[in-house]
Enzyme design. Structure first.
Site, PDB file in Angstrom:
ATOM      1  N   CYS A   1      -6.846   3.690 -52.242  1.00 20.53           N
ATOM      2  CA  CYS A   1      -8.261   3.982 -51.810  1.00 20.53           C
ATOM      3  C   CYS A   1      -8.380   5.630 -51.594  1.00 20.53           C
ATOM      4  O   CYS A   1      -9.327   6.098 -51.923  1.00 20.53           O
ATOM      5  CB  CYS A   1      -8.543   3.354 -50.787  1.00 20.53           C
TER       6      CYS A   1
ATOM      7  N   GLU B   1     -12.796   0.319 -43.778  1.00 22.77           N
ATOM      8  CA  GLU B   1     -12.102   1.231 -44.449  1.00 22.77           C
ATOM      9  C   GLU B   1     -12.195   0.967 -46.047  1.00 22.77           C
ATOM     10  O   GLU B   1     -11.760  -0.019 -46.545  1.00 22.77           O
ATOM     11  CB  GLU B   1     -10.398   1.169 -44.269  1.00 22.77           C
TER      12      GLU B   1
ATOM     13  N   LYS C   1      -7.529 -12.571 -42.986  1.00 26.17           N
ATOM     14  CA  LYS C   1      -7.829 -13.121 -44.310  1.00 26.17           C
ATOM     15  C   LYS C   1      -7.346 -12.271 -45.366  1.00 26.17           C
ATOM     16  O   LYS C   1      -8.184 -11.160 -45.574  1.00 26.17           O
ATOM     17  CB  LYS C   1      -9.197 -13.376 -44.389  1.00 26.17           C
TER      18      LYS C   1
ATOM     19  N   GLY D   1     -11.483  -2.563 -48.003  1.00 28.85           N
ATOM     20  CA  GLY D   1     -11.873  -3.119 -49.453  1.00 28.85           C
ATOM     21  C   GLY D   1     -12.770  -2.125 -50.122  1.00 28.85           C
ATOM     22  O   GLY D   1     -13.201  -1.061 -49.801  1.00 28.85           O
ATOM     23  N   SER D   2     -13.753  -2.811 -50.973  1.00 29.31           N
ATOM     24  CA  SER D   2     -14.720  -1.878 -51.494  1.00 29.31           C
ATOM     25  C   SER D   2     -16.275  -1.794 -50.796  1.00 29.31           C
ATOM     26  O   SER D   2     -16.189  -2.387 -49.867  1.00 29.31           O
ATOM     27  CB  SER D   2     -15.063  -2.752 -52.825  1.00 29.31           C
ATOM     28  N   VAL D   3     -16.761  -0.781 -51.308  1.00 28.39           N
ATOM     29  CA  VAL D   3     -17.964  -0.342 -50.650  1.00 28.39           C
ATOM     30  C   VAL D   3     -19.142  -1.563 -50.374  1.00 28.39           C
ATOM     31  O   VAL D   3     -19.533  -1.959 -49.357  1.00 28.39           O
ATOM     32  CB  VAL D   3     -18.638   0.935 -51.245  1.00 28.39           C
ATOM     33  N   PRO D   4     -19.445  -2.058 -51.547  1.00 28.05           N
ATOM     34  CA  PRO D   4     -20.381  -3.312 -51.690  1.00 28.05           C
ATOM     35  C   PRO D   4     -19.925  -4.232 -50.831  1.00 28.05           C
ATOM     36  O   PRO D   4     -20.733  -4.900 -49.972  1.00 28.05           O
ATOM     37  CB  PRO D   4     -20.336  -3.516 -52.976  1.00 28.05           C
ATOM     38  N   THR D   5     -18.501  -4.871 -50.775  1.00 27.21           N
ATOM     39  CA  THR D   5     -18.099  -5.890 -50.071  1.00 27.21           C
ATOM     40  C   THR D   5     -18.340  -5.499 -48.355  1.00 27.21           C
ATOM     41  O   THR D   5     -18.681  -6.019 -47.411  1.00 27.21           O
ATOM     42  CB  THR D   5     -16.769  -6.164 -50.078  1.00 27.21           C
TER      43      THR D   5
ATOM     44  N   GLU E   1     -15.006   5.225 -58.686  1.00 26.44           N
ATOM     45  CA  GLU E   1     -13.706   4.919 -58.227  1.00 26.44           C
ATOM     46  C   GLU E   1     -13.173   4.149 -59.392  1.00 26.44           C
ATOM     47  O   GLU E   1     -13.581   2.898 -59.630  1.00 26.44           O
ATOM     48  CB  GLU E   1     -13.487   4.258 -56.937  1.00 26.44           C
TER      49      GLU E   1
END
Length: 518
Positions: free
Chosen positions: A312, A278, A204, A256-260, A415
């Site tokens: 990143c 990652e 995806k 992607g992002s830390v929260p996701t 970030e």
């Protein structure tokens, strides 16, 4: 990364070029109408009427195409196709899998310019960088094709002639969830080790950049992969959730992002599924007074302005020893101001457009907040409008260098994911190490010094998964990439990644009688 990739010679172009996209594109000239979902060997449209989402061309701000998100039925079909392909693919020898992967790499090489152009149109980065991203994707597939035939277990001799052995076996259906900053490259970085180990994949991409991963799906199919081996489903959070919770999915790899990433880890835990994450970074780049200042300046630019700063691993906290601070800053500002901004499809452009209007606004808001907190803008940090009228609604900004920064400022702590460099000064090695490690993230770090002993001593103490000495943002596919702390779990690239896309089975073989206690 740029220099390493340019060092690889190209093969003669032997594979055919097959594409529905017109070559030699120009910004503002492309409209994509073909379906962007792909499973069981071909592009697919949704069987249900869902609201489509606009996908924009960053260089112009115009609508590029419409995204058709996948729901439960489409996800089920894609996973079913992947599960069907897993059977025959996992039974192939490593050499058989490698031949198909090498053929795919050849097709990528022959279609390099076409793929790079589409990456630019959908992502906004310069054509120069996009070509190198395509090269990285090809090299990754070639590398793991080479490893496919080397996967092996271990023989252990036991008493009395008995023995045990281990088998490295594939996991099954793997899910890859990509980010928008390296769409084609990430699709290859996730699929290559998965396929080499005998898995199939449902990928995806980010809904912001959905276009080029479908090209990779077509290339794998054209190279001879079984139908359903690599599938692409489009969508956002709902589609990702369906994939993570699907009972027939055996692993999830996310960039992607830390929260996701935290949400994906939580969803995968419901089925005890292994994850590779990652995630983000706020990486330090330390420049000692004995550095080769020319290289240090070039390293800092590479650490902050690749892909419009949307990387990143970027070393956005640039710590410069006080003795050379003034000289370093003067040269960095001069070179930053000279970066050519504009149409990303022009050869002369070195900085294209940021990926979206909301993201551009977010990055600019960081600059405004930095000024409020006392940082000095030495250059850049403003919207940029190219002279070409068709680019006036594009998502451009001037690369920014901030000075007078302190560790408690938002621009240093958070970030930004844009072309904003924060410069800080330090005096001692012990001091800068403590400050560099004072973050919850740990993706990357770098050090510039002529003292090789100090370089290794400092790197040993930096709490980061990918460290650089006298260079930055070099990512050869032979070397593992990943982070410490909240920057992720697992690794991408390198031989070790095989362990994250396979599982170990132990087999005990008794050659005598059972010695029973009963």
């Amino acid at each position: 990364m740029l220099r390493r990739l340019l060092a690889f010679p190209s093969r003669p172009k032997t594979a055919p070029t097959v594409s529905a996209v017109v070559r030699c594109l120009s910004s503002g000239s492309v409209d994509i109408t073909v379906p962007l979902n792909f499973w069981a060997g071909r592009r697919r449209t949704s069987q249900e009427n869902r609201d489509k989402e606009n996908v924009y061309e960053p260089a112009t701000g115009r609508v590029l195409c419409h995204l058709e998100p996948c729901g439960r039925e489409e996800v089920d079909e894609a996973v079913k196709a992947a599960k069907s392909a897993f059977g025959p693919w996992s039974k192939m020898s490593g050499m058989e899998r490698a031949r198909i992967m090498i053929e795919a790499a050849h097709f990528i090489e022959s279609r390099r310019e076409e793929i790079a152009e589409m990456e630019v149109v959908n992502n906004g980065k310069s054509i120069t960088e996009a070509r190198l991203d395509v090269d990285s994707a090809r090299l990754c597939i070639e590398y793991y094709a080479g490893l496919a035939s080397t996967l092996a277990g271990q023989h252990v001799q036991l008493p009395g002639g008995s023995f045990a052995y281990t088998r490295r076996e594939p996991l099954g259906v793997c899910v890859g969830i990509g980010a928008w900053n390296y769409p084609f490259q990430i699709a290859a970085w996730k699929s290559a080790p998965a396929l080499a180990c005998g898995n199939s994949m449902v990928f995806k991409p980010s809904p912001i950049t959905p276009v080029t991963s479908v090209l990779l799906a077509e290339i794998y199919a054209e190279a001879g992969a079984p139908e359903g081996l690599f599938n692409v489903v489009q969508g956002g959070q709902e589609t990702g959730s369906l994939l993570c919770h699907h009972p027939d999915v055996d692993k999830v790899s996310f960039t992607g992002s830390v929260p996701t990433g935290q949400k994906i880890m939580e969803m995968a835990s419901k089925g005890i599924k292994p994850v590779t994450l990652e995630l983000g970074g706020k990486s330090p780049l330390i420049i000692f007074k004995d550095s080769d200042l020319e290289n240090a300046v070039k390293g800092a630019l590479m650490a902050n302005f690749l892909s419009q700063g949307q990387v990143c691993s970027n070393g956005t906290r640039v710590y410069v020893q006080k003795d050379v601070l003034a000289e370093f800053v003067e040269e960095v500002v001069k070179r930053t101001q000279a970066i050519a901004i504009g149409d990303p499809l022009l050869e002369s452009t070195r900085m294209g457009a940021l990926v979206s209007r909301p993201h551009l606004d977010k990055v600019l808001s960081f600059v405004e907040q930095a000024k409020k907190e006392g940082a000095t803008v030495l250059c850049g940090g403003e919207r940029f409008v190219p002279s070409d009228p068709k680019l006036k609604s594009g998502y451009y900004m001037t690369p920014c260098v901030l000075s007078d920064c302190t560790d408690d400022m938002m621009c240093v702590r958070d970030e930004i994911f844009g072309p904003v460099m924060s410069v800080l000064s330090f005096e001692t090695e012990q001091e800068v190490l403590q400050r560099a490690n004072n973050t919850t993230l740990g993706l990357a770090a770098g050090v510039f010094t002529r003292d090789v002993t100090r370089a290794h001593r400092v790197v040993e103490q930096l709490k980061a998964g990918s460290c650089f000495i006298n260079n930055y943002n070099i990512t050869p596919v032979e070397v593992p990439f990943g982070g410490f702390k909240m920057s992720g779990i697992g690794r991408e690239n390198g031989q070790v990644t095989v362990e994250f896309y396979s599982q170990l089975k132990t087999v005990f073989v008794e050659m005598g009688d059972v010695d029973s206690l009963f």
